[in-house]
Motif scaffolding. Structure first.
Motif, PDB file in Angstrom:
ATOM      1  N   LEU A 157      31.113  61.088 -15.933  1.00  0.00           N
ATOM      2  CA  LEU A 157      29.726  60.635 -15.868  1.00  0.00           C
ATOM      3  C   LEU A 157      29.154  60.422 -17.270  1.00  0.00           C
ATOM      4  CD1 LEU A 157      27.689  60.045 -13.608  1.00  0.00           C
ATOM      5  CD2 LEU A 157      26.766  62.339 -13.947  1.00  0.00           C
ATOM      6  N   LYS A 158      29.631  61.227 -18.210  1.00  0.00           N
ATOM      7  CA  LYS A 158      29.201  61.092 -19.599  1.00  0.00           C
ATOM      8  C   LYS A 158      29.620  59.725 -20.168  1.00  0.00           C
ATOM      9  CE  LYS A 158      30.314  62.991 -24.135  1.00  0.00           C
ATOM     10  NZ  LYS A 158      31.121  61.806 -24.468  1.00  0.00           N
ATOM     11  N   ASP A 159      30.836  59.311 -19.842  1.00  0.00           N
ATOM     12  CA  ASP A 159      31.305  57.997 -20.314  1.00  0.00           C
ATOM     13  C   ASP A 159      30.487  56.870 -19.693  1.00  0.00           C
ATOM     14  OD1 ASP A 159      33.282  59.226 -21.811  1.00  0.00           O
ATOM     15  OD2 ASP A 159      34.715  59.189 -20.144  1.00  0.00           O
ATOM     16  N   ILE A 160      30.121  57.041 -18.432  1.00  0.00           N
ATOM     17  CA  ILE A 160      29.295  56.024 -17.769  1.00  0.00           C
ATOM     18  C   ILE A 160      27.940  55.907 -18.465  1.00  0.00           C
ATOM     19  CG2 ILE A 160      28.034  55.484 -15.648  1.00  0.00           C
ATOM     20  CD1 ILE A 160      30.390  56.517 -14.064  1.00  0.00           C
ATOM     21  N   GLU A 161      27.389  57.067 -18.835  1.00  0.00           N
ATOM     22  CA  GLU A 161      26.086  57.036 -19.519  1.00  0.00           C
ATOM     23  C   GLU A 161      26.194  56.352 -20.876  1.00  0.00           C
ATOM     24  OE1 GLU A 161      22.266  59.924 -20.417  1.00  0.00           O
ATOM     25  OE2 GLU A 161      24.226  60.832 -20.070  1.00  0.00           O
ATOM     26  N   ASP A 162      27.297  56.577 -21.589  1.00  0.00           N
ATOM     27  CA  ASP A 162      27.517  55.895 -22.873  1.00  0.00           C
ATOM     28  C   ASP A 162      27.533  54.382 -22.688  1.00  0.00           C
ATOM     29  OD1 ASP A 162      27.606  58.257 -24.240  1.00  0.00           O
ATOM     30  OD2 ASP A 162      29.803  58.394 -24.241  1.00  0.00           O
ATOM     31  N   GLU A 163      28.276  53.945 -21.664  1.00  0.00           N
ATOM     32  CA  GLU A 163      28.354  52.503 -21.419  1.00  0.00           C
ATOM     33  C   GLU A 163      27.013  51.956 -20.947  1.00  0.00           C
ATOM     34  OE1 GLU A 163      30.938  50.791 -22.386  1.00  0.00           O
ATOM     35  OE2 GLU A 163      31.796  52.712 -23.014  1.00  0.00           O
ATOM     36  N   TRP A 164      26.267  52.768 -20.187  1.00  0.00           N
ATOM     37  CA  TRP A 164      24.930  52.343 -19.743  1.00  0.00           C
ATOM     38  C   TRP A 164      24.025  52.078 -20.940  1.00  0.00           C
ATOM     39  CZ3 TRP A 164      20.172  54.350 -20.797  1.00  0.00           C
ATOM     40  CH2 TRP A 164      19.098  53.786 -20.092  1.00  0.00           C
ATOM     41  N   MET A 165      24.072  52.958 -21.925  1.00  0.00           N
ATOM     42  CA  MET A 165      23.222  52.786 -23.111  1.00  0.00           C
ATOM     43  C   MET A 165      23.589  51.512 -23.864  1.00  0.00           C
ATOM     44  SD  MET A 165      22.508  56.571 -24.702  1.00  0.00           S
ATOM     45  CE  MET A 165      21.308  55.857 -25.809  1.00  0.00           C
ATOM     46  N   LYS A 166      24.879  51.216 -23.954  1.00  0.00           N
ATOM     47  CA  LYS A 166      25.299  49.989 -24.625  1.00  0.00           C
ATOM     48  C   LYS A 166      24.782  48.763 -23.881  1.00  0.00           C
ATOM     49  CE  LYS A 166      29.550  52.074 -26.437  1.00  0.00           C
ATOM     50  NZ  LYS A 166      31.041  52.059 -26.374  1.00  0.00           N
ATOM     51  N   ILE A 167      24.941  48.775 -22.550  1.00  0.00           N
ATOM     52  CA  ILE A 167      24.476  47.637 -21.753  1.00  0.00           C
ATOM     53  C   ILE A 167      22.974  47.480 -21.866  1.00  0.00           C
ATOM     54  CG2 ILE A 167      24.265  46.715 -19.409  1.00  0.00           C
ATOM     55  CD1 ILE A 167      26.905  48.132 -18.756  1.00  0.00           C
ATOM     56  N   ASP A 168      22.253  48.605 -21.755  1.00  0.00           N
ATOM     57  CA  ASP A 168      20.792  48.548 -21.830  1.00  0.00           C
ATOM     58  C   ASP A 168      20.342  48.009 -23.185  1.00  0.00           C
ATOM     59  OD1 ASP A 168      18.226  49.242 -20.485  1.00  0.00           O
ATOM     60  OD2 ASP A 168      17.995  50.531 -22.239  1.00  0.00           O
ATOM     61  N   GLY A 169      21.022  48.411 -24.254  1.00  0.00           N
ATOM     62  CA  GLY A 169      20.679  47.914 -25.589  1.00  0.00           C
ATOM     63  C   GLY A 169      20.917  46.420 -25.729  1.00  0.00           C
ATOM     64  N   LEU A 170      22.052  45.953 -25.190  1.00  0.00           N
ATOM     65  CA  LEU A 170      22.356  44.524 -25.259  1.00  0.00           C
ATOM     66  C   LEU A 170      21.398  43.699 -24.412  1.00  0.00           C
ATOM     67  CD1 LEU A 170      26.259  44.668 -25.107  1.00  0.00           C
ATOM     68  CD2 LEU A 170      24.849  44.051 -27.080  1.00  0.00           C
ATOM     69  N   VAL A 171      21.011  44.232 -23.240  1.00  0.00           N
ATOM     70  CA  VAL A 171      20.047  43.524 -22.387  1.00  0.00           C
ATOM     71  C   VAL A 171      18.692  43.427 -23.092  1.00  0.00           C
ATOM     72  CG1 VAL A 171      18.716  43.697 -20.249  1.00  0.00           C
ATOM     73  CG2 VAL A 171      21.179  44.045 -20.208  1.00  0.00           C
ATOM     74  N   ASP A 172      18.264  44.521 -23.716  1.00  0.00           N
ATOM     75  CA  ASP A 172      17.002  44.498 -24.477  1.00  0.00           C
ATOM     76  C   ASP A 172      17.069  43.472 -25.607  1.00  0.00           C
ATOM     77  OD1 ASP A 172      15.153  46.054 -23.298  1.00  0.00           O
ATOM     78  OD2 ASP A 172      15.405  47.795 -24.582  1.00  0.00           O
ATOM     79  N   GLN A 173      18.201  43.454 -26.299  1.00  0.00           N
ATOM     80  CA  GLN A 173      18.378  42.507 -27.399  1.00  0.00           C
ATOM     81  C   GLN A 173      18.298  41.074 -26.902  1.00  0.00           C
ATOM     82  OE1 GLN A 173      22.214  42.088 -29.854  1.00  0.00           O
ATOM     83  NE2 GLN A 173      21.085  43.633 -30.989  1.00  0.00           N
ATOM     84  N   ASN A 174      18.912  40.825 -25.749  1.00  0.00           N
ATOM     85  CA  ASN A 174      18.875  39.488 -25.157  1.00  0.00           C
ATOM     86  C   ASN A 174      17.459  39.097 -24.765  1.00  0.00           C
ATOM     87  OD1 ASN A 174      19.306  37.170 -23.498  1.00  0.00           O
ATOM     88  ND2 ASN A 174      21.392  37.858 -23.102  1.00  0.00           N
ATOM     89  N   LEU A 175      16.729  40.046 -24.176  1.00  0.00           N
ATOM     90  CA  LEU A 175      15.363  39.765 -23.737  1.00  0.00           C
ATOM     91  C   LEU A 175      14.463  39.442 -24.926  1.00  0.00           C
ATOM     92  CD1 LEU A 175      13.222  39.691 -21.511  1.00  0.00           C
ATOM     93  CD2 LEU A 175      12.931  42.156 -21.808  1.00  0.00           C
ATOM     94  N   TYR A 176      14.556  40.227 -25.988  1.00  0.00           N
ATOM     95  CA  TYR A 176      13.692  39.994 -27.142  1.00  0.00           C
ATOM     96  C   TYR A 176      14.090  38.728 -27.893  1.00  0.00           C
ATOM     97  CZ  TYR A 176      11.059  44.341 -26.811  1.00  0.00           C
ATOM     98  OH  TYR A 176      10.204  45.328 -26.400  1.00  0.00           O
ATOM     99  N   SER A 177      15.381  38.398 -27.884  1.00  0.00           N
ATOM    100  CA  SER A 177      15.788  37.149 -28.538  1.00  0.00           C
ATOM    101  C   SER A 177      15.232  35.947 -27.796  1.00  0.00           C
ATOM    102  CB  SER A 177      17.318  37.068 -28.610  1.00  0.00           C
ATOM    103  OG  SER A 177      17.883  36.910 -27.317  1.00  0.00           O
ATOM    104  N   ALA A 178      15.152  36.042 -26.444  1.00  0.00           N
ATOM    105  CA  ALA A 178      14.579  34.946 -25.659  1.00  0.00           C
ATOM    106  C   ALA A 178      13.080  34.823 -25.905  1.00  0.00           C
ATOM    107  CB  ALA A 178      14.851  35.178 -24.171  1.00  0.00           C
TER     108      ALA A 178
END
Length: 346
Positions: A157-178
């Protein structure tokens, strides 16, 4: 302009001079034709003067057309200026050139309009997708938090949370770039403390900080600055993400400020590997990751690029100071509003 004009009309000039030379030869060699030397030179001089006057007349006419055309090319005028060019047309060649330019202009505008429509549709799709993906990401985070006490049963579950943070960061980056191109219409400057920009992001990355056993040192973050908190929190998040990523185990993250009558500076310092001197001028370039970024999976080289764009648009400043193997310090400068700024807002 006159040099190019004379080069273009060189064939005309040579034709007149050759024809004049033929006439002179006939006058000199034909014994039946008696022409005084005064008349002979008068004929040559008159012909040359007429040639010069003709070239001046044609040059002035063409110069007006070409000058107007060059002004349009330099200043990017609209299509109606091409219609005004008809008043400067004097020859069939000019008319053909103008017709060609009008055709190119129409094709260019159609293609540009189609491209803008396509880009707008693509951007609307991306923005909608980002908003939609936020819902399952939030649900995932709630599920992870709900089972946090059972990590001993499910260590993955810890690894899933790590990957979740990466995805959430990339999604935020995509949203702000748009949203970045609409920043001028999508910001609201208000007084906000430096702690309001820093602490929510420290809490967001608390898991990474705990895993790396990072010590958080903060001083004098109760100072107010004038900025848009939403955009500047995104900037601080990009900076903090890099600081945590390259910090060593049991390292230290420092947040402190400096205030003068003209500005407030926020310093975000880490004890990471640092940035080579030759890479420092390029850290704000789009896609630049440097040697450390190439060794790190998932490095996009966009965080500092977006941060620079946002701070410039908001009238702030971002700098990066670093020494190799000694750490990196990012400095955010917030200029204080002067009396003229306050008066203009009234």
């Amino acid at each position: 302009m006159w040099k190019s004009f004379l080069r273009e009309k060189l064939s005309w000039i040579l034709f007149v001079l050759i024809w004049l030379s033929v006439i002179d030869a006939l006058l000199l060699l034909e014994y039946d034709i008696k022409v005084s030397s005064t008349s002979f030179w008068y004929l040559n001089l008159l012909t040359l003067c007429l040639l010069i006057l003709f070239l001046l007349w044609r040059g002035i006419k063409e110069r007006r057309f070409l000058k107007k055309l060059s002004l349009m090319l330099r200043h990017d005028h609209d299509a109606y200026d091409l219609q005004e060019m008809h008043s400067y047309v004097r020859t069939k060649a000019d008319e053909d050139m103008l017709s060609l330019l009008q055709h190119i202009d129409r094709v260019y505008r159609r293609q540009t309009h189609a491209l803008h429509v396509q880009q707008r549709e693509q951007q609307e799709y991306v923005t909608t997708w980002v908003h939609e993906i936020k819902t399952p990401l939030t649900a995932m985070k709630l599920l992870i938090n709900a089972h946090r006490t059972e990590l001993y049963k499910w260590p993955w579950l810890k690894d899933i949370e790590d990957e979740w943070m990466k995805i959430d960061g990339l999604v935020d980056q995509n949203l702000y770039s748009a949203r970045l191109q609409y920043l001028e219409k999508d910001y609201q400057v208000q007084a906000v403390s430096l702690s309001e920009l820093v602490f929510p992001n420290v809490a967001y990355f608390s898991k990474w900080c705990i895993e790396k056993k990072l010590h958080i040192d903060e001083k004098n973050l109760d100072i107010l600055v004038h900025t848009d908190p939403k955009w500047m929190q995104f900037v601080v998040r990009q900076v903090l993400s890099n600081s945590i990523k390259y910090s060593p185990l049991e390292g230290k993250l420092s947040f402190f400020s400096e205030e003068t009558p003209k500005y407030v500076k926020l310093f975000i310092a880490d004890q990471g590997k640092g940035i080579p001197t030759q890479d420092l001028p390029r850290v704000f370039e789009k896609g630049f990751t440097g040697n450390a970024g190439r060794k790190t999976k998932g490095a996009t080289g966009l965080g500092l690029y977006f941060s620079k764009k946002i701070t410039d648009a908001l009238g702030h400043q971002i700098e990066v100071n670093s020494l190799l193997y000694e750490g990196t310090t990012v400095i955010l400068t917030f200029y204080k509003p002067n009396s003229f700024d306050n008066l203009s807002k009234m």
